[in-house]
Scaffold this motif. Sequence first.
Motif: not given
Length: 300
Positions: A5-19, A27-34, A67-72
């Motif tokens: 999931v791109t944008g993994g810590t974002g408003y939408i991306g975090s919810a998508v990754a968790l769901r 699930v892996s989440a692409l994040v700018r900062s851990k 699968a890649i879910v592009h939300v960023a």
Amino acid sequence: MKVLVTGGTGYIGSAVALRLKKAGHDVSALVRSKEKGSTLQAAGIKLVEGDLGNPAGYAATAYGVQAIVHVAQDHGPGGVDLDRKAISTARELLRGSVGGTFIYTSGIWVLGDTAGELADEKRPLKPAPAVAWRPAHEQAALELAKDGIRAVVVRPGIVYGGSAGGIPATLFGTATKHGSAQMIGEGNNHWPLVHRDDLAELYVRLVERAPAGSIFHATDASTHTLREIAEACSRAAGKGEVSVLPVDKARAQMGPFADALVLDQKVSSEKARTELDWRPRHEDFVAEAGKLYAEWHAAQ
């Protein structure tokens, strides 16, 4: 499935990754900062530190995803190029994989003003200037099918819910700070909405079973005007008043974003409900405004 999931810590991306994780996916989440990904890590989601602008920095870690879910979303001056680069990177990572899937996040503003009509996925596009580039990116995403990739486009409505609250939370903010929810224009235009949790649920269904080459709208069944939404936000904040920011002044402050916010849109998501059995649990922002305000206010 192994999902990135791109944008993994974002408003939408975090919810998508968790769901997706809750649904049993790896699930892996692409994040700018851990540092911002502690909630995701606690849920068992792997953090991939990287930047859309430097695919080589995360490609090795992401190799083997199904699968890649592009939300960023990057709203900076280079955001459009980064979005296009994310599509091409998805092609490189998924090409040749069995069942390779790419979910591209667009939005309902590509439809433009629907002039009071209920718009489905077949409606010709007339994008707002702020997203004039996006139809071409939708097409580029769908063309990944040429490489054997199951590509799907989703167009969320204006997202709300959660502690951040999305765009509608700006109305909570102005009501709390200034005593009235400030809307752009007279507020007679309709805002198609979707709750963040319901949207995240739809992404699971898209990853698991959306047909290749399909486009899905993601909106609840409400057809509230901006004024009705603003009045509900003011009431929830204990104020009850609304104020008008003239469109020309909003345009001077926000640029093309202001024009997107005054679009009059009615959007159907019947296709997602019928084909993917999507059943939003939150169908009425106005009715839930009190609860939504409390959730937002507690995080301030």
